[in-house]
Design a protein around this motif. Structure first.
Motif, PDB file in Angstrom:
ATOM      1  N   THR A  30       0.870  -1.057   0.111  1.00 17.12           N
ATOM      2  CA  THR A  30       0.044   0.099   0.132  1.00 17.12           C
ATOM      3  C   THR A  30       0.815   1.086   0.011  1.00 17.12           C
ATOM      4  N   TYR A  31       1.761   1.159   1.031  1.00 20.60           N
ATOM      5  CA  TYR A  31       2.957   2.448   1.230  1.00 20.60           C
ATOM      6  C   TYR A  31       3.405   2.713  -0.217  1.00 20.60           C
ATOM      7  N   LEU A  32       4.074   1.455  -0.931  1.00 25.06           N
ATOM      8  CA  LEU A  32       4.919   1.791  -2.275  1.00 25.06           C
ATOM      9  C   LEU A  32       3.904   2.208  -3.142  1.00 25.06           C
ATOM     10  N   ILE A  33       2.935   1.656  -3.579  1.00 29.90           N
ATOM     11  CA  ILE A  33       1.907   1.944  -4.594  1.00 29.90           C
ATOM     12  C   ILE A  33       1.490   3.535  -4.384  1.00 29.90           C
ATOM     13  N   MET A  34       1.163   3.903  -3.266  1.00 29.66           N
ATOM     14  CA  MET A  34       0.611   5.293  -2.917  1.00 29.66           C
ATOM     15  C   MET A  34       1.683   6.305  -3.240  1.00 29.66           C
ATOM     16  N   LEU A  35       2.941   5.881  -2.814  1.00 27.06           N
ATOM     17  CA  LEU A  35       3.906   6.873  -3.059  1.00 27.06           C
ATOM     18  C   LEU A  35       4.328   6.897  -4.658  1.00 27.06           C
ATOM     19  N   ILE A  36       4.053   5.975  -5.257  1.00 25.22           N
ATOM     20  CA  ILE A  36       4.246   5.991  -6.757  1.00 25.22           C
ATOM     21  C   ILE A  36       3.113   6.767  -7.308  1.00 25.22           C
ATOM     22  N   ARG A  37       2.009   6.385  -6.924  1.00 24.16           N
ATOM     23  CA  ARG A  37       0.818   7.064  -7.428  1.00 24.16           C
ATOM     24  C   ARG A  37       0.707   8.692  -7.349  1.00 24.16           C
ATOM     25  N   LEU A  38       1.409   9.066  -6.196  1.00 21.37           N
ATOM     26  CA  LEU A  38       1.416  10.307  -5.704  1.00 21.37           C
ATOM     27  C   LEU A  38       2.371  11.133  -6.228  1.00 21.37           C
ATOM     28  N   GLY A  39       3.302  10.463  -6.908  1.00 20.94           N
ATOM     29  CA  GLY A  39       4.506  11.212  -7.604  1.00 20.94           C
ATOM     30  C   GLY A  39       5.847  11.278  -6.722  1.00 20.94           C
ATOM     31  N   ALA A  40       5.759  10.669  -5.660  1.00 22.46           N
ATOM     32  CA  ALA A  40       6.834  10.559  -4.791  1.00 22.46           C
ATOM     33  C   ALA A  40       8.229  10.181  -5.262  1.00 22.46           C
ATOM     34  N   LEU A  41       7.994   8.979  -6.123  1.00 19.91           N
ATOM     35  CA  LEU A  41       9.046   8.360  -6.765  1.00 19.91           C
ATOM     36  C   LEU A  41       9.036   8.574  -8.212  1.00 19.91           C
ATOM     37  N   HIS A  42      10.065   8.961  -9.024  1.00 14.80           N
ATOM     38  CA  HIS A  42      10.121   8.882 -10.535  1.00 14.80           C
ATOM     39  C   HIS A  42      10.299   7.837 -11.181  1.00 14.80           C
ATOM     40  N   ARG A  43      10.279   7.940 -12.476  1.00 19.26           N
ATOM     41  CA  ARG A  43      10.474   6.718 -13.387  1.00 19.26           C
ATOM     42  C   ARG A  43      11.865   5.963 -13.219  1.00 19.26           C
ATOM     43  N   ARG A  44      12.967   7.099 -13.347  1.00 19.66           N
ATOM     44  CA  ARG A  44      14.380   6.773 -13.078  1.00 19.66           C
ATOM     45  C   ARG A  44      14.658   5.766 -11.955  1.00 19.66           C
ATOM     46  N   GLU A  45      14.008   6.542 -11.088  1.00 22.80           N
ATOM     47  CA  GLU A  45      14.182   6.116  -9.606  1.00 22.80           C
ATOM     48  C   GLU A  45      13.713   4.469  -9.510  1.00 22.80           C
ATOM     49  N   LEU A  46      12.461   4.489 -10.092  1.00 18.51           N
ATOM     50  CA  LEU A  46      11.844   3.197 -10.069  1.00 18.51           C
ATOM     51  C   LEU A  46      12.782   2.095 -10.888  1.00 18.51           C
ATOM     52  N   GLU A  47      13.123   2.277 -11.976  1.00 13.62           N
ATOM     53  CA  GLU A  47      13.788   1.571 -12.992  1.00 13.62           C
ATOM     54  C   GLU A  47      15.156   1.301 -12.428  1.00 13.62           C
ATOM     55  N   ALA A  48      15.967   1.950 -11.315  1.00 11.57           N
ATOM     56  CA  ALA A  48      16.869   1.573 -10.681  1.00 11.57           C
ATOM     57  C   ALA A  48      16.809   0.500  -9.883  1.00 11.57           C
ATOM     58  N   VAL A  49      15.744   0.016  -9.381  1.00 10.38           N
ATOM     59  CA  VAL A  49      15.455  -0.938  -8.338  1.00 10.38           C
ATOM     60  C   VAL A  49      15.011  -2.137  -9.007  1.00 10.38           C
ATOM     61  N   PRO A  50      15.076  -3.274  -8.258  1.00 10.46           N
ATOM     62  CA  PRO A  50      14.738  -4.590  -8.789  1.00 10.46           C
ATOM     63  C   PRO A  50      13.367  -4.836  -9.031  1.00 10.46           C
ATOM     64  N   TYR A  51      12.814  -4.998 -10.254  1.00 12.07           N
ATOM     65  CA  TYR A  51      11.360  -5.213 -10.760  1.00 12.07           C
ATOM     66  C   TYR A  51      10.704  -3.866 -10.781  1.00 12.07           C
ATOM     67  N   GLY A  52      11.722  -2.790 -10.951  1.00 13.93           N
ATOM     68  CA  GLY A  52      11.127  -1.545 -10.964  1.00 13.93           C
ATOM     69  C   GLY A  52      10.291  -1.288 -12.427  1.00 13.93           C
ATOM     70  N   SER A  53      10.796  -1.933 -13.588  1.00 13.93           N
ATOM     71  CA  SER A  53       9.850  -1.755 -14.793  1.00 13.93           C
ATOM     72  C   SER A  53       8.491  -2.063 -14.439  1.00 13.93           C
ATOM     73  N   SER A  54       8.153  -3.113 -13.658  1.00 17.06           N
ATOM     74  CA  SER A  54       6.776  -3.396 -13.448  1.00 17.06           C
ATOM     75  C   SER A  54       6.023  -2.377 -12.606  1.00 17.06           C
ATOM     76  N   LEU A  55       6.809  -1.699 -11.971  1.00 13.92           N
ATOM     77  CA  LEU A  55       6.036  -0.705 -10.925  1.00 13.92           C
ATOM     78  C   LEU A  55       5.688   0.561 -11.721  1.00 13.92           C
ATOM     79  N   VAL A  56       6.476   0.844 -13.016  1.00 13.06           N
ATOM     80  CA  VAL A  56       6.373   2.040 -13.620  1.00 13.06           C
ATOM     81  C   VAL A  56       5.169   2.278 -13.873  1.00 13.06           C
ATOM     82  N   ARG A  57       4.371   1.169 -14.163  1.00 15.46           N
ATOM     83  CA  ARG A  57       2.974   1.348 -14.866  1.00 15.46           C
ATOM     84  C   ARG A  57       1.880   1.921 -13.913  1.00 15.46           C
ATOM     85  N   PHE A  58       2.204   2.311 -12.503  1.00 11.54           N
ATOM     86  CA  PHE A  58       1.722   2.842 -11.409  1.00 11.54           C
ATOM     87  C   PHE A  58       1.793   4.325 -11.426  1.00 11.54           C
ATOM     88  N   LEU A  59       2.815   4.828 -12.272  1.00 13.14           N
ATOM     89  CA  LEU A  59       3.000   6.134 -12.061  1.00 13.14           C
ATOM     90  C   LEU A  59       1.898   7.026 -12.785  1.00 13.14           C
TER      91      LEU A  59
END
Length: 529
Positions: free
Chosen positions: A495-524
């Motif tokens: 919940t915390y991670l998805i809300m951080l992504i949806r609310l724009g706290a984490l950016h695309r380049r930051e997500l892509e730098a972590v494991p499985y980050g490409s899967s999280l990009v779609r929540f941006l």
């Protein structure tokens, strides 16, 4: 070797050392949970009274002295000289044995007085045993520093993991034995023997490594202008202090908490049990701090004064990213532990005693994580002495606040004192860092997004806890509690991670730098994809 290859090896070595350190810290925090289960709160109190001494020895051996020795080795390497047995190893080892021998002599002879300050004379043999650990520190400290100074991190990493693994196994075995013999005060002696066993294991690792390729020459070499004492004493100890904040806070509690509780009218035995209950929070704080600062610390090697002058914008990005990740992870860890503390307390420590004060204590994770991150940034920028002085100031503050608050607020007073001292470190570090990270940049951090994400996580957790209560599913065995607690933790984290992504706290380049980050990009949000 070209520059790109050497840089690759340097970062590979730094990653290896960071990983081994992370494994060691998780082991160091994790074993105290089964130790408390075996020995109970009183046995845990006995162990925690001497743990800061063993912890200080460990930090000196893993970080302080090796950092100082590696600095000496690097200076010699820059001159194109080799390491001589007679000119380097013997003087360096002599100084290390001199320093550690002095600590041992003072600690061993004054153990009785130290036990008196702690309010428990029966701790004297355990304190004496703990100080004997310093006698073996110089050997692995020197060898770790030599290999680190040569850019070879693998021997240090292997020795660290071997030492911690052997130490943990021996201490659990020793605890089982002393409890079965009803000699609860001997837990401290068993812990000291376990630490000595861990150091011996690390020395054996180095013996196997050295047999293949000895890192020295036999002839004398002139190291004019090389200062062993200044580097080993001052550089090593100042570096160490920045890793010792939590240890020194625990040491302050070991010295002051029981006497202050007795002063407040608590019976001596009950005061010691209360101290053991309070110390349940220490492994949780250590784990939370390690996990919250680990991702941020991965960016720290890229922050140096030289790079700041050469590439200011890039280093500014690394500093901002380190602080941002540390803040996000520390807030999540603190809030999650506060909400889930009743379940975690019962799961790890078999009952819910002290849940209220442990919830307060979990706020230390927020400030200690930021303190570790800031200290590492400041060290990279050359503020080694300044950060050490800040830690000393914080410990004096903790001591004074314990004396002021504990007689009136009992354990809550000690928890508030710990929070205030850790927060004071962060404030002082911010003032020191303002030249490189101005106060204006704090407003660029995603405060609103973090707040909403925390609120969402807390609501989800409270709803799930409420559903369990309505369905009458309380109780059950420890395994079912483990499954339930892990499920809540996963639900809260997601919940915390998805809300951080949806609310724009984490950016695309930051997500892509972590494991499985490409899967999280779609929540941006659409604008940030």
């Amino acid at each position: 070797m070209n520059h790109s290859n050497s840089s690759h090896l340097l970062f590979k070595g730094a990653f290896l050392l960071t990983l081994s350190g992370l494994i060691g810290k998780v082991l160091s925090a994790g074993y105290r949970i089964p130790l408390q289960n075996i020995a109970g709160d009183f046995g845990f109190y006995v162990y925690q009274q001497i743990y800061p001494i063993l912890g200080i020895a460990l930090v000196l051996s893993l970080y302080g002295f090796p950092a100082a020795v590696s600095k000496l080795v690097a200076e010699i390497g820059e001159r194109g000289q080799s390491l001589s047995l007679s000119s380097f190893y013997f003087p360096a080892l002599s100084w290390l044995f001199g320093i550690c021998g002095l600590i041992f002599m003072i600690g061993y002879t004054q153990a009785g007085e130290l036990a008196d300050v702690m309010g428990d004379k029966r701790l004297t043999p355990s304190l004496q045993a703990a100080f004997t650990v310093f006698l073996l520190l110089p050997i692995p400290s020197l060898l770790r520093g030599v290999y680190q100074g040569q850019g070879n991190m693998q021997p240090t990493a292997i020795s660290q993991v071997a030492e911690q693994l052997v130490r943990v196994l021996l201490i659990i075995g020793a605890t089982i034995y002393v409890v079965s013999e009803s000699q609860i005060y001997h837990i401290g002696i068993g812990a000291a023997i376990a630490s000595l066993g861990g150091i011996i294991a690390s020395i054996i690792v180095f013996i196997f490594i050295i047999r293949k390729d000895p890192p020295w020459t036999k002839g004398p070499v002139d190291y004019s202008s090389l200062s062993f004492v200044k580097t080993i004493v001052f550089y090593g100890i100042f570096i160490c202090l920045n890793y010792m904040l939590l240890l020194l806070i625990q040491m302050t509690d070991a010295l002051t908490l029981v006497p202050s509780l007795i002063e407040a009218g608590v019976a001596p035995v009950e005061a010691k049990v209360l101290k053991g209950i309070f110390d349940r929070g220490q492994p949780l704080i250590q784990l939370g701090t390690v996990l919250a600062s680990s991702l941020a610390l991965a960016l720290i090697p890229s922050i140096t004064k030289k790079k700041m002058h050469a590439h200011p914008k890039q280093v500014d990005g690394y500093i901002f990213g380190s602080i941002k990740f540390s803040l996000i992870l520390a807030c999540g860890a603190s809030a999650g532990l506060i909400v889930l503390m009743p379940f975690i307390n019962e799961l790890f420590f078999q009952n819910e005693k002290g849940t209220a004060v442990l919830r307060v204590l979990m706020l230390v994770i927020l400030f200690s994580s930021l303190a570790v991150t800031f200290a590492s940034i400041l060290q990279g920028l050359g503020f080694v002495t300044h950060t050490a002085i800040i830690v000393v100031f914080a410990i004096l503050l903790k001591w004074g606040l314990n004396a002021l608050l504990v007689p009136h607020l009992l354990l809550n007073g000690a928890a508030i004192a710990s929070i205030c001292s850790a927060a004071a470190v962060v404030v002082c570090q911010c003032l020191l860092l303002r030249r490189y990270f101005s106060f204006k940049k704090w407003f660029r951090l995603p405060w609103l997004s973090i707040t909403w994400a925390l609120a969402g996580m807390i609501v989800v957790l409270l709803v799930l806890i409420g559903i369990r209560s309505l369905l009458g599913m309380e109780g059950g065995n420890r395994f079912s509690l483990l499954v339930y607690t892990l499920s809540l933790t996963a639900a809260g984290a997601v919940t915390y991670l998805i809300m951080l992504i949806r609310l724009g706290a984490l950016h695309r380049r930051e997500l892509e730098a972590v494991p499985y980050g490409s899967s999280l990009v779609r929540f941006l949000p659409k604008g940030l994809k």
